[in-house]
Scaffold this active site. Structure first.
Site, PDB file in Angstrom:
ATOM      1  CG  ASN A 193      -0.360  -0.121   2.514  1.00 45.20           C
ATOM      2  OD1 ASN A 193       0.680  -0.753   2.674  1.00 45.20           O
ATOM      3  ND2 ASN A 193      -0.960   0.500   3.503  1.00 45.20           N
ATOM      4  CD  GLU A 211       5.217  -0.886  11.733  1.00 44.95           C
ATOM      5  OE1 GLU A 211       4.886  -0.450  10.622  1.00 44.95           O
ATOM      6  OE2 GLU A 211       6.171  -0.446  12.378  1.00 44.95           O
ATOM      7  CB  CYS A 231      -2.341  -0.081   8.171  1.00 44.00           C
ATOM      8  SG  CYS A 231      -1.066   1.102   8.617  1.00 44.00           S
ATOM      9  CD  GLU A 240       9.895  -1.493  13.320  1.00 45.81           C
ATOM     10  OE1 GLU A 240      10.584  -0.797  12.561  1.00 45.81           O
ATOM     11  OE2 GLU A 240       9.603  -2.672  13.088  1.00 45.81           O
TER      12      GLU A 240
HETATM   13  P1  NAD Z   1      -0.016  -9.426   3.180  1.00 48.33           P
HETATM   14  O1  NAD Z   1       0.083  -9.877   4.578  1.00 48.33           O
HETATM   15  O2  NAD Z   1      -0.859 -10.176   2.240  1.00 48.33           O
HETATM   16  O3  NAD Z   1       1.435  -9.402   2.507  1.00 48.33           O
HETATM   17  C1  NAD Z   1       2.506  -8.670   3.056  1.00 48.33           C
HETATM   18  C2  NAD Z   1       3.813  -9.312   2.636  1.00 48.33           C
HETATM   19  O4  NAD Z   1       3.933 -10.592   3.228  1.00 48.33           O
HETATM   20  C3  NAD Z   1       3.958  -9.515   1.136  1.00 48.33           C
HETATM   21  O5  NAD Z   1       5.274  -9.199   0.776  1.00 48.33           O
HETATM   22  C4  NAD Z   1       3.680 -10.994   0.978  1.00 48.33           C
HETATM   23  O6  NAD Z   1       4.280 -11.566  -0.164  1.00 48.33           O
HETATM   24  C5  NAD Z   1       4.310 -11.534   2.242  1.00 48.33           C
HETATM   25  N1  NAD Z   1       3.811 -12.835   2.683  1.00 48.33           N
HETATM   26  C6  NAD Z   1       2.559 -13.350   2.547  1.00 48.33           C
HETATM   27  N2  NAD Z   1       2.492 -14.565   3.123  1.00 48.33           N
HETATM   28  C7  NAD Z   1       3.717 -14.820   3.650  1.00 48.33           C
HETATM   29  C8  NAD Z   1       4.278 -15.915   4.368  1.00 48.33           C
HETATM   30  N3  NAD Z   1       3.553 -16.988   4.697  1.00 48.33           N
HETATM   31  N4  NAD Z   1       5.574 -15.848   4.742  1.00 48.33           N
HETATM   32  C9  NAD Z   1       6.314 -14.764   4.436  1.00 48.33           C
HETATM   33  N5  NAD Z   1       5.851 -13.706   3.740  1.00 48.33           N
HETATM   34  C10 NAD Z   1       4.560 -13.725   3.367  1.00 48.33           C
HETATM   35  O7  NAD Z   1      -0.432  -7.898   3.261  1.00 48.33           O
HETATM   36  P2  NAD Z   1      -0.766  -6.903   2.041  1.00 48.33           P
HETATM   37  O8  NAD Z   1      -2.031  -7.369   1.406  1.00 48.33           O
HETATM   38  O9  NAD Z   1       0.453  -6.753   1.216  1.00 48.33           O
HETATM   39  O10 NAD Z   1      -1.017  -5.517   2.806  1.00 48.33           O
HETATM   40  C11 NAD Z   1      -2.249  -5.133   3.326  1.00 48.33           C
HETATM   41  C12 NAD Z   1      -2.306  -5.471   4.803  1.00 48.33           C
HETATM   42  O11 NAD Z   1      -1.218  -4.868   5.475  1.00 48.33           O
HETATM   43  C13 NAD Z   1      -3.534  -4.940   5.505  1.00 48.33           C
HETATM   44  O12 NAD Z   1      -3.991  -5.891   6.419  1.00 48.33           O
HETATM   45  C14 NAD Z   1      -3.026  -3.721   6.259  1.00 48.33           C
HETATM   46  O13 NAD Z   1      -3.769  -3.352   7.379  1.00 48.33           O
HETATM   47  C15 NAD Z   1      -1.666  -4.173   6.631  1.00 48.33           C
HETATM   48  N6  NAD Z   1      -0.789  -3.027   6.887  1.00 48.33           N
HETATM   49  C16 NAD Z   1      -0.465  -2.726   8.185  1.00 48.33           C
HETATM   50  C17 NAD Z   1       0.344  -1.624   8.470  1.00 48.33           C
HETATM   51  C18 NAD Z   1       0.693  -1.223   9.887  1.00 48.33           C
HETATM   52  O14 NAD Z   1       1.530  -0.340  10.063  1.00 48.33           O
HETATM   53  N7  NAD Z   1       0.092  -1.810  10.898  1.00 48.33           N
HETATM   54  C19 NAD Z   1       0.829  -0.849   7.421  1.00 48.33           C
HETATM   55  C20 NAD Z   1       0.472  -1.187   6.118  1.00 48.33           C
HETATM   56  C21 NAD Z   1      -0.328  -2.290   5.859  1.00 48.33           C
HETATM   57  O1  6OD Z   2       4.000   6.576   8.898  1.00 48.12           O
HETATM   58  C1  6OD Z   2       4.529   5.494   9.163  1.00 48.12           C
HETATM   59  O2  6OD Z   2       5.677   5.422   9.654  1.00 48.12           O
HETATM   60  C2  6OD Z   2       3.822   4.249   8.911  1.00 48.12           C
HETATM   61  N1  6OD Z   2       4.433   3.114   9.317  1.00 48.12           N
HETATM   62  C3  6OD Z   2       2.612   4.282   8.303  1.00 48.12           C
HETATM   63  C4  6OD Z   2       1.829   3.150   8.043  1.00 48.12           C
HETATM   64  C5  6OD Z   2       0.772   3.227   7.223  1.00 48.12           C
HETATM   65  C6  6OD Z   2      -0.003   2.089   6.918  1.00 48.12           C
HETATM   66  O3  6OD Z   2      -0.576   1.901   5.870  1.00 48.12           O
END
Ligand code: NAD
Ligand code: 6OD
Length: 486
Positions: free
Chosen positions: A155, A254, A288, A467
């Site tokens: 994202n 995260e 997120c 972090e």
């Molecule tokens: P995802 O979990 O599908 O994938 C993230 C990464 O993990 C990708 O690089 C994917 O290839 C890898 N991956 C998937 N399965 C794996 C496994 N079994 N072992 C190792 N690597 C693996 O997430 P996404 O769809 O790319 O992103 C969207 C999600 O991320 C949403 O749930 C969002 O809330 C979350 N997100 C959280 C934050 C935060 O700061 N908390 C920030 C951004 C996104």
């Molecule tokens: O601003 C940041 O440092 C951060 N980790 C943002 C995360 C956004 C999630 O989509």
């Protein structure tokens, strides 16, 4: 068509297997390129390169020199701003106006902030008495953890990747980045930057591929990886934690969210509409920290729904480079199917569709893209799927509340705990509510306002650890106590 390569030991390489996967534009589903898929041999090569870097000049480099190098990385990202912008926009389809203000500048800033933090952080010191009267002194050294696997989502690809690579390198580790399969380009481009500014071979490595049975799983299971930092879905975090259990390796997570926005009747109304509008629709809802549940105090409920509807309907969907574009597509056709399935669920569960609810009419080739309408619902029970599950799209449900107590209860009624945004001009109430909502980040009268020195992370199922600023040092270093008998 040359596939997007891996970056291992400061060289761009293609997987020995010759396996590739497609990278398609979310704007019109056009094929942008092929990406080389890493197998076990590439992961082994990346781990070996990273270990060699730790034993070489990088492992011996002093903090001042490392910090200088990270400043040079940031400067080079800024010098090649347009290249990064083009790559990020091609992979994600997000508006240029957004990526040029958020993704790329933060990509650079993430290196400078952690260079500064690491240079300036003090250490512990204790002097103690001993029976012989001579005494002893203790001080703590911060040492790098070693080889860090950095697993990233799609994202905010450059921003979220450098948010982890910046502190990891500032602390003296070597990294292996596995970008999302959806967004391989900016991590690869960063390899050029690292080589150009003289970051030693093996310090920064990139391997492409998927999760299970592919690069992600091979990397997280590799015994040569000392720690894993991950941003992505909660379910993926759970799978990675199982992999990390072998070898008892630390994780920093995260994860997902189902964030609430809380709007009190005493808010600055226009500011609240602007802020909640961004929290719901920015980056096509794929943040997120974004808000998918909005609770509004009853006296302003109808007015709020009308104003947010107008905000949603004013967003122009279009090509990223068009200056008037206010919202881009979702990341992929697959994600479009997921978001639309929730649009269907809302309908079946009896929601009032205030606006949106489907695929917008797009002209020409854009009709092939991953577009969805910005969507607002009201009238659903709190038990419904669109209120309980993370959708990660440009949509929200708005419900009224009558008391502060009720607002806090509703906001906390979720398995997640990442962020919240609260709108009120009542100072005491702001402090009171902030202390009671179970999240890692609570914004009052703002949203996604970031000071990179502050702790960032999630409570409950939204993450493990914090972090940001000195908090990143907790994960990317270990403290070694040195005790000297005088
Ligand atoms: P995802 O979990 O599908 O994938 C993230 C990464 O993990 C990708 O690089 C994917 O290839 C890898 N991956 C998937 N399965 C794996 C496994 N079994 N072992 C190792 N690597 C693996 O997430 P996404 O769809 O790319 O992103 C969207 C999600 O991320 C949403 O749930 C969002 O809330 C979350 N997100 C959280 C934050 C935060 O700061 N908390 C920030 C951004 C996104
Ligand atoms: O601003 C940041 O440092 C951060 N980790 C943002 C995360 C956004 C999630 O989509």
């Amino acid at each position: 068509m040359n596939p997007t390569p891996h970056f291992i030991a400061n060289e761009f390489v293609i997987a020995r297997s010759g396996k590739t996967f497609e990278n398609r534009s979310p704007v019109d589903n056009r094929l942008i390129g092929l990406v080389s898929e890493a197998g076990a041999p590439e992961i082994a090569a990346a781990v070996a390169a990273a270990r060699a870097a730790l034993e070489g000049p990088w492992g011996r480099m002093d903090i001042a020199k490392r910090a200088e190098m990270l400043y040079a990385v940031a400067d080079e990202i800024n010098r090649r701003f347009d290249d990064f912008l083009e790559a990020e926009v091609a992979d994600t389809g997000k508006p240029v106006s957004l990526a040029s203000h958020l993704d790329i500048p933060r990509g650079a800033a993430n290196f400078k902030i952690f260079a500064d933090v690491v240079k300036n952080v003090p250490s512990e010191f204790f002097s103690m008495s001993t029976p012989d009267g001579a005494g002893a002194i203790n001080y703590a050294l911060r040492v790098p953890k070693g080889v860090i696997a950095v697993i990233c989502p799609w994202n905010l690809p450059l921003l979220l990747m450098t948010w982890k690579v910046g502190p990891a390198l500032a602390c003296g580790n070597a990294v292996i980045v596995k970008p999302s399969e959806e967004t391989p380009q900016t991590a690869t481009l960063l390899g050029e930057v690292m080589a150009k500014v003289g970051v030693p071979s093996g310090v920064y490595n990139v391997v492409h591929g998927f999760g299970p049975g592919s690069a992600g799983e091979f990397l997280t299971r590799h015994p040569g990886v000392n720690a894993i930092t991950f941003t992505g879905e909660t379910g993926t975090g759970s799978a990675i934690m199982k992999a990390a259990a072998d070898g008892v390796r630390p994780v920093s997570f995260e994860l997902g969210g189902k964030n609430a926005g809380v709007v009190f009747a005493d808010c600055d109304f226009d500011a609240a509409i602007e802020g909640i509008g961004r929290a719901v629709f920015a980056n096509c809802g794929q943040v997120c920290l974004g808000t998918e549940r909005v609770y509004v105090e009853r006296p302003i409920f109808d007015r709020f729904v009308t104003a947010l509807k107008a905000k949603a309907e004013s967003l122009k969907l279009g090509r990223p480079e068009d200056k008037s574009t206010g919202m881009g597509p979702l990341i992929s056709k697959e994600h479009q199917r997921k978001v639309l399935s929730y649009y269907d669920k809302a309908r079946t569960e009896g929601a009032t569709i205030v606006t949106g609810g489907g695929i917008p009419p797009m002209e020409g080739e854009l009709a092939n893209g991953a577009w969805v309408q910005p969507t607002i619902w009201t009238g659903l029970p709190e038990s419904s799927a669109v209120i309980r599950e993370e959708i990660f799209g440009p949509c929200c449900h708005i419900a009224p509340f009558d008391t502060e107590e009720e607002a806090v209860r509703l906001a906390n009624d979720t398995a997640y705990g990442l962020a919240t945004t609260v709108w009120t001009t009542h100072l005491t109430r702001a402090h009171r509510v902030a202390a009671r909502i179970e999240v890692g980040i609570c914004w009052i009268n703002s949203w996604f306002l970031r000071d990179l020195r502050t702790p960032f992370g999630g409570s409950k199922q939204s993450g493990i650890g914090r972090e940001g600023g000195v908090h990143s040092l907790e994960f990317y270093t270990e403290l070694r106590n040195v005790c000297i008998k005088l």
